[in-house]
Design an enzyme around this catalytic site. Structure first.
Site, mmCIF file in Angstrom:
data_model
loop_
_atom_site.group_PDB
_atom_site.id
_atom_site.type_symbol
_atom_site.label_atom_id
_atom_site.label_comp_id
_atom_site.label_asym_id
_atom_site.label_seq_id
_atom_site.Cartn_x
_atom_site.Cartn_y
_atom_site.Cartn_z
ATOM 1 N N GLU A 183 -11.127 0.875 -0.308
ATOM 2 C CA GLU A 183 -10.644 0.037 0.797
ATOM 3 C C GLU A 183 -11.696 -1.008 1.172
ATOM 4 O OE1 GLU A 183 -7.472 0.887 3.773
ATOM 5 O OE2 GLU A 183 -8.483 2.839 3.790
ATOM 6 N N ASN B 81 -6.173 10.625 -1.074
ATOM 7 C CA ASN B 81 -5.068 10.728 -0.121
ATOM 8 C C ASN B 81 -4.209 11.966 -0.369
ATOM 9 O OD1 ASN B 81 -4.919 8.757 2.040
ATOM 10 N ND2 ASN B 81 -4.880 7.196 0.433
ATOM 11 N N TYR C 67 -8.695 4.601 -5.307
ATOM 12 C CA TYR C 67 -8.060 4.704 -3.992
ATOM 13 C C TYR C 67 -6.568 4.881 -4.232
ATOM 14 C CZ TYR C 67 -6.205 3.192 0.546
ATOM 15 O OH TYR C 67 -5.511 3.120 1.738
ATOM 16 N N ASP D 246 -10.970 8.171 -2.538
ATOM 17 C CA ASP D 246 -9.988 8.639 -1.563
ATOM 18 C C ASP D 246 -8.685 8.897 -2.303
ATOM 19 O OD1 ASP D 246 -8.172 9.016 0.454
ATOM 20 O OD2 ASP D 246 -8.527 7.094 1.450
ATOM 21 N N ASP E 152 -13.710 5.579 9.181
ATOM 22 C CA ASP E 152 -12.996 6.796 9.573
ATOM 23 C C ASP E 152 -13.138 7.889 8.514
ATOM 24 O OD1 ASP E 152 -11.458 5.302 7.806
ATOM 25 O OD2 ASP E 152 -9.557 5.635 8.842
ATOM 26 N N HIS E 153 -13.738 7.556 7.373
ATOM 27 C CA HIS E 153 -14.079 8.526 6.335
ATOM 28 C C HIS E 153 -15.590 8.749 6.333
ATOM 29 C CE1 HIS E 153 -10.225 8.296 3.899
ATOM 30 N NE2 HIS E 153 -10.115 7.233 4.685
#
Length: 274
Positions: free
Chosen positions: A37, A164, A119, A162, A264-265
């Protein structure tokens, strides 16, 4: 030689730098950064990582996704995207761009290493957004095809980023309340199981942390999720069998306080002896 590899979803590299990412890098001194990101033009990303060897895959959707490899060691061949693994090989849809980049490195002793920053789609189970899960599953099929190849490679390889997907109950604080949520659906979790069980990838975070619960790597910016450690473990370092045994330790760099977070990670940092 010890090699420190860090992966982090930066939630926008410009914002992460403003919040303190550079100070974290100076303290942690990683040799390789695998970022997700990035959400910035290539020129901006390179300027913010001045002094690093950088490979960056932007998303065609401006302000979305973007994955990057930054290394203190020179980069060799760089490969972006997974278009070749689609049922009908061709250009990737825009939503799939900026999600996969891999680079080959030559280590000081002459050894080789392949690193991947990825990602994966978040997806959504909200009414009217079912198409996002269709896109996610289609992309997971392409990822699985590439992982099957890298698993058999004699070159040590790490796939990080990430994903997800929270793989097990221990990977999400409120697992009972998220059984029907994107990121914890049985169909998604089955892909991770397949990568580990059928293709021999090692989930280093779980291998070194034990049964859990946690340690989590993502917490919502909203409410008291961070303070209550109500998080998800969705950021991984997966190692093929040529690399897994070289991992000496892996840690989640959770910020001491909410105010000190720069994303936030939390970064996931592994030390390898190569």
């Amino acid at each position: 030689m010890p090699l420190i590899v860090a992966t982090a979803n930066v939630n926008g590299i410009r914002a992460a730098v403003r919040r303190g990412m550079h100070a974290w890098i100076e303290t942690r001194t990683p040799d390789i950064l695998l970022l997700q990101e990035v959400r910035a033009p290539d020129k901006v990303a390179r300027e913010l990582l001045d002094g690093w060897h950088v490979a960056h895959a932007e998303s065609e959707n401006k302000g979305r996704a973007g994955v990057l490899v930054a290394s203190r060691l020179p980069l060799g061949e760089v490969r972006t995207g997974l278009a070749a693994y689609a049922p009908a090989a061709g250009a990737e849809p825009a939503t799939d761009t900026g999600r996969w980049i891999e680079a080959d490195l030559t280590l000081p002793d002459g050894g080789a290493l392949t690193v991947v920053s990825t990602y994966l789609h978040s997806g959504s189970t909200n009414p009217g957004e079912e198409h996002t899960m269709v896109a996610k599953y289609a992309y997971l099929e392409k990822v699985t095809a590439r992982l099957a190849e890298l698993a058999l490679s004699p070159t040590p390889s790490v796939v990080a980023g990430d994903l997800n997907i929270a793989h097990q109950n221990a990977d999400i604080k409120n697992w009972k309340g998220n059984l029907k949520s994107a990121g914890f659906l049985p169909e998604e979790r089955a892909y991770v199981t397949r990568w580990l069980d059928e293709h021999g990838w090692a989930d280093l975070g779980r291998v070194h942390a034990g049964d859990g619960p946690g340690p989590y790597t993502w917490w919502s910016w909203r409410g008291k999720a961070f303070d209550n450690d109500s998080g998800w473990r969705i950021d991984y370092q997966l190692a093929n069998q040529a690399l897994a045994a070289a991992c000496r330790k892996i840690e989640v760099d959770r910020a001491p306080t909410y105010a000190e977070r720069w994303s936030d990670h939390a970064p996931v940092v592994a030390t390898y002896e190569l």
